[in-house]
Design a protein around this motif. Structure first.
Motif, short mmCIF file in Angstrom:
data_model
loop_
_atom_site.label_atom_id
_atom_site.label_comp_id
_atom_site.label_asym_id
_atom_site.label_seq_id
_atom_site.Cartn_x
_atom_site.Cartn_y
_atom_site.Cartn_z
N ASN A 1 0.70 -1.22 -0.01
CA ASN A 1 0.00 0.00 -0.08
C ASN A 1 0.89 1.32 -0.03
N ASP A 2 1.96 1.24 -0.79
CA ASP A 2 2.71 2.28 -0.97
C ASP A 2 3.32 3.09 0.16
N GLY A 3 3.61 1.86 1.27
CA GLY A 3 4.36 2.17 2.46
C GLY A 3 3.49 2.36 3.80
N GLN A 4 2.22 2.63 3.61
CA GLN A 4 1.36 2.83 4.77
C GLN A 4 1.41 1.55 5.63
N ILE A 5 1.44 0.46 5.20
CA ILE A 5 1.52 -0.81 5.95
C ILE A 5 2.75 -0.96 6.80
N CYS A 6 3.58 -0.07 6.63
CA CYS A 6 4.91 -0.12 7.43
C CYS A 6 4.58 0.01 8.73
N GLY A 7 5.11 -0.94 9.48
CA GLY A 7 5.02 -0.97 11.02
C GLY A 7 3.98 -2.07 11.35
N PRO B 1 17.49 22.86 8.11
CA PRO B 1 16.78 23.96 8.65
C PRO B 1 15.25 24.16 7.79
N TYR B 2 15.55 23.88 6.54
CA TYR B 2 14.49 24.30 5.52
C TYR B 2 13.30 23.33 5.06
N TRP B 3 13.58 22.11 5.64
CA TRP B 3 12.80 20.91 5.15
C TRP B 3 12.94 20.01 6.01
N ILE B 4 12.04 19.50 6.85
CA ILE B 4 12.33 18.50 7.86
C ILE B 4 11.68 17.20 7.54
N MET B 5 12.19 16.26 7.73
CA MET B 5 11.66 14.72 7.47
C MET B 5 11.95 14.00 8.98
N ILE B 6 10.84 13.46 9.28
CA ILE B 6 11.00 12.58 10.58
C ILE B 6 10.56 11.29 10.38
N LEU B 7 11.42 10.36 10.76
CA LEU B 7 11.06 8.90 10.83
C LEU B 7 10.33 8.66 11.91
N ILE B 8 9.26 8.10 12.09
CA ILE B 8 8.40 7.69 13.21
C ILE B 8 8.40 6.09 13.44
N TYR B 9 8.89 5.80 14.55
CA TYR B 9 8.64 4.21 14.49
C TYR B 9 8.57 3.81 16.02
N GLY C 1 0.13 -0.40 14.55
CA GLY C 1 1.50 -0.25 14.17
C GLY C 1 1.84 0.70 12.88
N ASP C 2 0.81 0.81 11.89
CA ASP C 2 0.95 1.47 10.76
C ASP C 2 0.21 2.82 10.78
N ILE C 3 1.01 4.07 10.54
CA ILE C 3 0.56 5.39 10.65
C ILE C 3 -0.32 5.68 9.24
N THR C 4 -1.36 6.48 9.56
CA THR C 4 -2.18 7.13 8.31
C THR C 4 -2.14 8.40 8.45
N GLU C 5 -1.81 9.14 9.47
CA GLU C 5 -1.87 10.58 9.44
C GLU C 5 -0.99 11.07 10.80
N VAL C 6 -0.19 12.25 10.41
CA VAL C 6 0.77 12.96 11.37
C VAL C 6 0.51 14.35 11.30
N LEU C 7 0.21 14.92 12.34
CA LEU C 7 0.19 16.32 12.61
C LEU C 7 1.46 16.87 13.54
N ILE C 8 1.87 17.79 13.15
CA ILE C 8 2.92 18.60 13.85
C ILE C 8 2.81 20.17 14.26
N SER D 1 -3.93 3.18 11.69
CA SER D 1 -4.89 2.81 10.56
C SER D 1 -6.33 2.17 11.43
N ASP D 2 -6.39 2.03 12.69
CA ASP D 2 -7.44 1.72 13.57
C ASP D 2 -8.19 2.83 13.86
N GLY D 3 -7.88 3.83 13.63
CA GLY D 3 -8.33 5.22 13.84
C GLY D 3 -8.25 5.88 14.95
N LYS D 4 -7.01 5.05 15.99
CA LYS D 4 -6.50 5.53 17.10
C LYS D 4 -5.85 6.79 16.90
#
Length: 249
Positions: free
Chosen positions: A70-76, A166-174, A180-187, A223-226
């Motif tokens: 699923n284009d990486g969504q299933i990771c985790g 400083p101009y472009w932040i990428m965060i690995l979340i694990y 286990g699989d993340i569908t949405e992230v807010l910062i 993915s379970d909505g939590k």
């Protein structure tokens, strides 16, 4: 690109490609392995986790076919897997693994003869130490399996590894428990509202907001909505390359 070492004796895939999920949640697929017993070839991978040992996943991992990735969504996501319907090769018992990599299709080979990860097949390319737990001998090469999603059990909180500039932040979340699989992230920084991050690849999430010098808070949805909210999980003096810990689901 996942490399595979597979010893093939006799395979007939198509009979079990399409089956309904049973009442206990078991679905059907096939499984192979890649690499050797050291598991070194399973490190890194398409989910972006890097060193799976250091990050707590160990060798209890698998690369998933296109139909499941699923284009990486299933990771985790976590699965229970057991060999079935092959008394010559199946060993009793089951294993528990985390999806950490992608098994790419091989369109130069037919789906029932080497193209195990071609769509629409559901397939697990396991770390070799996991494969040998469900078969009598690794020379089975490929076996039919049953699988089902199970909750991920983790120690400690969700981890945020800071990357980018400083101009472009990428965060690995694990280290995400539950689904286990993340569908949405807010910062959120001290000077911003909640802003949606964009999935870059795997479980690497990005934003072009300039947030250096601000403590960072996160809302993580699985993915379970939590949803779990970690306020000020990353301190104001955070540094690129460092990893910080938030709350857990």
């Amino acid at each position: 690109m996942v490399m595979r070492v597979v010893y093939i004796f006799a395979v007939f895939l198509t009979a079990t490609v399409v089956r309904a999920v049973d009442q206990d949640g078991w679905d059907t697929a096939h499984a192979t392995f890649y690499g050797d017993m050291s598991g070194s070839e399973t490190m890194q991978g398409a989910c972006g986790y890097g060193n799976l040992i250091q990050q707590g996943y160990g060798l209890q991992t698998a690369a998933l076919s296109t139909a499941m990735f699923n284009d990486g969504q299933i990771c985790g996501a976590c699965y229970e897997i057991r060999c079935f319907d092959d008394p010559e090769w199946c060993a009793p018992g089951s294993i528990f693994i985390t999806a950490t990599n992608f098994c790419p299709p091989n369109y130069t080979k037919p789906s029932d003869d080497g193209g195990w990860c071609n769509p629409p097949l559901k397939h697990f390319d396991l770390a070799m130490p996991m494969f040998v737990e469900i078969v009598k001998d690794y020379r089975a090469g490929i076996v039919p399996v049953q699988f089902r999603r199970v909750p991920c059990v983790k120690q400690g909180g969700i981890h945020f590894q800071m990357q980018g500039n400083p101009y472009w932040i990428m965060i690995l979340i694990y280290n995400v428990a539950g689904a286990g699989d993340i569908t949405e992230v807010l910062i959120k920084g001290t000077n911003t509202d909640w802003v949606h991050m964009i999935r870059n690849w795997g479980q690497n999430w990005q934003t072009d907001m300039r947030l250096v010098g601000e403590p960072l808070s996160f809302q993580i949805k699985t993915s379970d909505g939590k949803v779990v909210q970690s306020d000020n999980a990353v301190p104001a003096d955070w540094q690129f390359g460092q990893t910080y810990e938030g709350k857990q689901l």
